[in-house]
Motif scaffolding. Structure first.
Motif, PDB file in Angstrom:
ATOM      1  N   THR A   1       0.755  -1.329  -0.045  1.00  0.00           N
ATOM      2  CA  THR A   1      -0.100  -0.054  -0.105  1.00  0.00           C
ATOM      3  C   THR A   1       0.968   1.260  -0.076  1.00  0.00           C
ATOM      4  OG1 THR A   1      -1.770  -1.247   1.268  1.00  0.00           O
ATOM      5  CG2 THR A   1      -1.941   1.155   1.219  1.00  0.00           C
ATOM      6  N   GLU A   2       1.930   1.122   0.852  1.00  0.00           N
ATOM      7  CA  GLU A   2       2.846   2.432   1.022  1.00  0.00           C
ATOM      8  C   GLU A   2       3.622   2.808  -0.712  1.00  0.00           C
ATOM      9  OE1 GLU A   2       6.591   1.888   3.205  1.00  0.00           O
ATOM     10  OE2 GLU A   2       7.375   3.254   1.372  1.00  0.00           O
ATOM     11  N   ILE A   3       3.795   1.586  -1.258  1.00  0.00           N
ATOM     12  CA  ILE A   3       4.697   1.945  -2.384  1.00  0.00           C
ATOM     13  C   ILE A   3       3.735   2.213  -3.597  1.00  0.00           C
ATOM     14  CG2 ILE A   3       6.027   0.701  -4.207  1.00  0.00           C
ATOM     15  CD1 ILE A   3       7.712   0.913  -1.606  1.00  0.00           C
ATOM     16  N   ILE A   4       2.499   1.794  -3.626  1.00  0.00           N
ATOM     17  CA  ILE A   4       1.458   1.929  -4.460  1.00  0.00           C
ATOM     18  C   ILE A   4       1.093   3.604  -4.391  1.00  0.00           C
ATOM     19  CG2 ILE A   4      -1.031   1.733  -5.173  1.00  0.00           C
ATOM     20  CD1 ILE A   4      -0.355  -1.250  -4.796  1.00  0.00           C
ATOM     21  N   GLU A   5       0.896   3.946  -3.207  1.00  0.00           N
ATOM     22  CA  GLU A   5       0.855   5.494  -2.962  1.00  0.00           C
ATOM     23  C   GLU A   5       1.867   6.145  -3.439  1.00  0.00           C
ATOM     24  OE1 GLU A   5      -1.793   7.112  -2.228  1.00  0.00           O
ATOM     25  OE2 GLU A   5      -0.801   9.061  -1.755  1.00  0.00           O
ATOM     26  N   ARG A   6       3.187   5.962  -2.975  1.00  0.00           N
ATOM     27  CA  ARG A   6       4.232   6.805  -3.716  1.00  0.00           C
ATOM     28  C   ARG A   6       4.259   6.677  -5.154  1.00  0.00           C
ATOM     29  NH1 ARG A   6       9.099   4.324   0.027  1.00  0.00           N
ATOM     30  NH2 ARG A   6      10.469   5.880  -0.957  1.00  0.00           N
ATOM     31  N   LYS A   7       3.806   5.805  -5.911  1.00  0.00           N
ATOM     32  CA  LYS A   7       4.005   5.646  -7.308  1.00  0.00           C
ATOM     33  C   LYS A   7       2.743   6.475  -7.899  1.00  0.00           C
ATOM     34  CE  LYS A   7       5.342   0.917  -8.610  1.00  0.00           C
ATOM     35  NZ  LYS A   7       5.160  -0.270  -9.185  1.00  0.00           N
ATOM     36  N   ARG A   8       1.578   6.539  -7.101  1.00  0.00           N
ATOM     37  CA  ARG A   8       0.287   7.177  -7.432  1.00  0.00           C
ATOM     38  C   ARG A   8       0.824   8.916  -7.518  1.00  0.00           C
ATOM     39  NH1 ARG A   8      -3.074  10.272  -6.031  1.00  0.00           N
ATOM     40  NH2 ARG A   8      -2.397  10.520  -4.034  1.00  0.00           N
ATOM     41  N   GLN A   9       1.616   9.258  -6.386  1.00  0.00           N
ATOM     42  CA  GLN A   9       1.919  10.577  -6.195  1.00  0.00           C
ATOM     43  C   GLN A   9       2.985  10.985  -7.425  1.00  0.00           C
ATOM     44  OE1 GLN A   9       3.672  11.225  -2.203  1.00  0.00           O
ATOM     45  NE2 GLN A   9       1.834  10.937  -1.376  1.00  0.00           N
ATOM     46  N   TYR A  10       3.835  10.006  -7.792  1.00  0.00           N
ATOM     47  CA  TYR A  10       4.583  10.458  -8.892  1.00  0.00           C
ATOM     48  C   TYR A  10       3.891  10.626 -10.070  1.00  0.00           C
ATOM     49  CZ  TYR A  10       8.698   9.829 -12.387  1.00  0.00           C
ATOM     50  OH  TYR A  10       9.604  10.051 -13.287  1.00  0.00           O
ATOM     51  N   LEU A  11       2.858   9.727 -10.468  1.00  0.00           N
ATOM     52  CA  LEU A  11       2.096   9.687 -11.777  1.00  0.00           C
ATOM     53  C   LEU A  11       1.304  11.204 -11.555  1.00  0.00           C
ATOM     54  CD1 LEU A  11       0.763   8.424 -14.144  1.00  0.00           C
ATOM     55  CD2 LEU A  11      -0.810   7.413 -12.845  1.00  0.00           C
ATOM     56  N   GLU A  12       0.994  11.514 -10.303  1.00  0.00           N
ATOM     57  CA  GLU A  12      -0.028  12.600 -10.197  1.00  0.00           C
ATOM     58  C   GLU A  12       0.808  13.806 -10.504  1.00  0.00           C
ATOM     59  OE1 GLU A  12      -3.157  12.566  -9.751  1.00  0.00           O
ATOM     60  OE2 GLU A  12      -3.219  14.738  -9.902  1.00  0.00           O
ATOM     61  N   PHE A  13       2.144  14.139 -10.283  1.00  0.00           N
ATOM     62  CA  PHE A  13       3.006  15.047 -10.396  1.00  0.00           C
ATOM     63  C   PHE A  13       3.281  15.124 -11.890  1.00  0.00           C
ATOM     64  CE2 PHE A  13       7.756  16.422 -11.085  1.00  0.00           C
ATOM     65  CZ  PHE A  13       7.444  17.800 -10.450  1.00  0.00           C
ATOM     66  N   VAL A  14       3.366  14.013 -12.595  1.00  0.00           N
ATOM     67  CA  VAL A  14       3.516  14.215 -14.144  1.00  0.00           C
ATOM     68  C   VAL A  14       2.047  14.401 -14.969  1.00  0.00           C
ATOM     69  CG1 VAL A  14       3.907  12.866 -16.245  1.00  0.00           C
ATOM     70  CG2 VAL A  14       5.230  12.505 -14.018  1.00  0.00           C
ATOM     71  N   ARG A  15       0.938  13.992 -14.080  1.00  0.00           N
ATOM     72  CA  ARG A  15      -0.125  14.169 -14.892  1.00  0.00           C
ATOM     73  C   ARG A  15      -0.424  15.753 -14.790  1.00  0.00           C
ATOM     74  NH1 ARG A  15      -4.225   9.433 -12.555  1.00  0.00           N
ATOM     75  NH2 ARG A  15      -4.633   8.655 -14.626  1.00  0.00           N
TER      76      ARG A  15
END
Lengths: 206, 206
Positions: free
Chosen positions: B131-145
């Motif tokens: 869950t922690e890693i998926i959230e960090r990945k999501r934040q990176y995607l959100e930054f690019v989005r």
């Protein structure tokens, strides 16, 4: 196995559709293996998802590695039929490229999602099968490379190295099934259109 | 463990660089796990590659799953520092996008290849870490989005859905380390240039 071993053999075994049933089991197994990871997914998990007893599952396969090979084989066969064979006779490289991308995406959106992702798990296979799959992947890449080289010769490719461009195109279309089910807002045809625009925009001159 | 357990503890443990040594072991483990697959790679394989006894390896880690978590944590920390933190203050979205892609690629070409690939193995982690890693990945995607949405608002993005474009961009740059070492003909800077052209050509109007 234990208490479940006395159950009747699966019906498919007696009515000639064992191959279809095996393919169906592979699609189910692909979903389970993708969701849990190859290591964590057990034959019990796969049997339960396929509505089989564990003994019933072993009627169709010798084990998890055999299932993985069959899954990857299905994915590669789909690509070979739906993409390579379907596009190899298109003479114009631009039309061929468009059809390659469109057919590759369709293979995923038509329901083969997890099957196509698991081609990455080729390292889990025994050496002989691994070599076979890597060679089939190489042939697919070579087909795409050749198309980009032809586009380059015709002056239609952007200022790109065709071989590296083929690898970047592969990253995009092979990565697609990893996010496809996470974003449910667009229809398959809208997503296809978006990937076509992204990849063709990357590759072709205006 | 057996016969190897009597060996002296690793030197790093006594001179204050245990953290560096642990990171070094993670990079080695990443290479082994990537080459063999998470399932097939044994703690013996990893110990041998790191020039440690198996007992020595267990001084640094509680096991393979712990190593995998540390590897993915290293990869995510690299992205957070070298990409998100390094680019977040760039006001112009076009300059920011270019720097995001350039820094992401540099993370791989600077030697972190297998580390970055293994973020895909997140499904092998226990639920809390996953869950922690998926959230960090999501934040990176959100930054690019967010960057692509700004480009869209400024009329600089091609006729693309910014959210899907971000996913396609991710496929390309996350897929890159999978083929990077297979093609040794171009230098890191040439490869970087090729990926910049492909992705920026896909995303930005002329």
């Amino acid at each position: 196995v234990g208490t479940q071993v006395s159950k009747l053999p699966p019906k498919a075994a007696t009515n000639g559709s064992a191959e279809d049933r095996t393919a169906e089991i592979c699609f189910t197994a692909a979903r389970v293996i993708y969701e849990k990871g190859y290591d964590a997914a057990s034959m019990n998990d796969i049997a339960a998802a396929a509505n089989l007893t564990k003994a019933g599952l072993y009627y169709y396969t010798t084990g998890k590695q055999d299932l993985l090979y069959r899954i990857i084989d299905i994915a590669m066969s789909m690509v070979e039929q739906n993409v390579i064979q379907a596009c190899i006779d298109i003479a114009d490289p631009e039309a061929r490229l468009e059809q390659i991308i469109r057919n590759h995406i369709a293979t995923v959106t038509d329901g083969a999602g997890a099957v196509t992702i698991l081609t990455d798990e080729v390292n889990c296979l025994p050496s002989e099968q691994r070599t076979e799959i890597i060679e089939r992947k190489r042939q697919y890449l070579e087909f795409v490379r050749q198309t980009l080289r032809e586009l380059n010769d015709k002056g239609r490719l952007r200022d790109l190295d065709p071989d590296i461009a083929a690898l970047n195109l592969f990253s995009t279309i092979l990565g697609f099934p990893r996010w496809y089910h996470q974003d449910g807002q667009l229809s398959p045809s809208e997503i296809t259109e978006q990937i076509m625009r992204f990849t063709l925009g990357a590759l072709l001159k205006e």
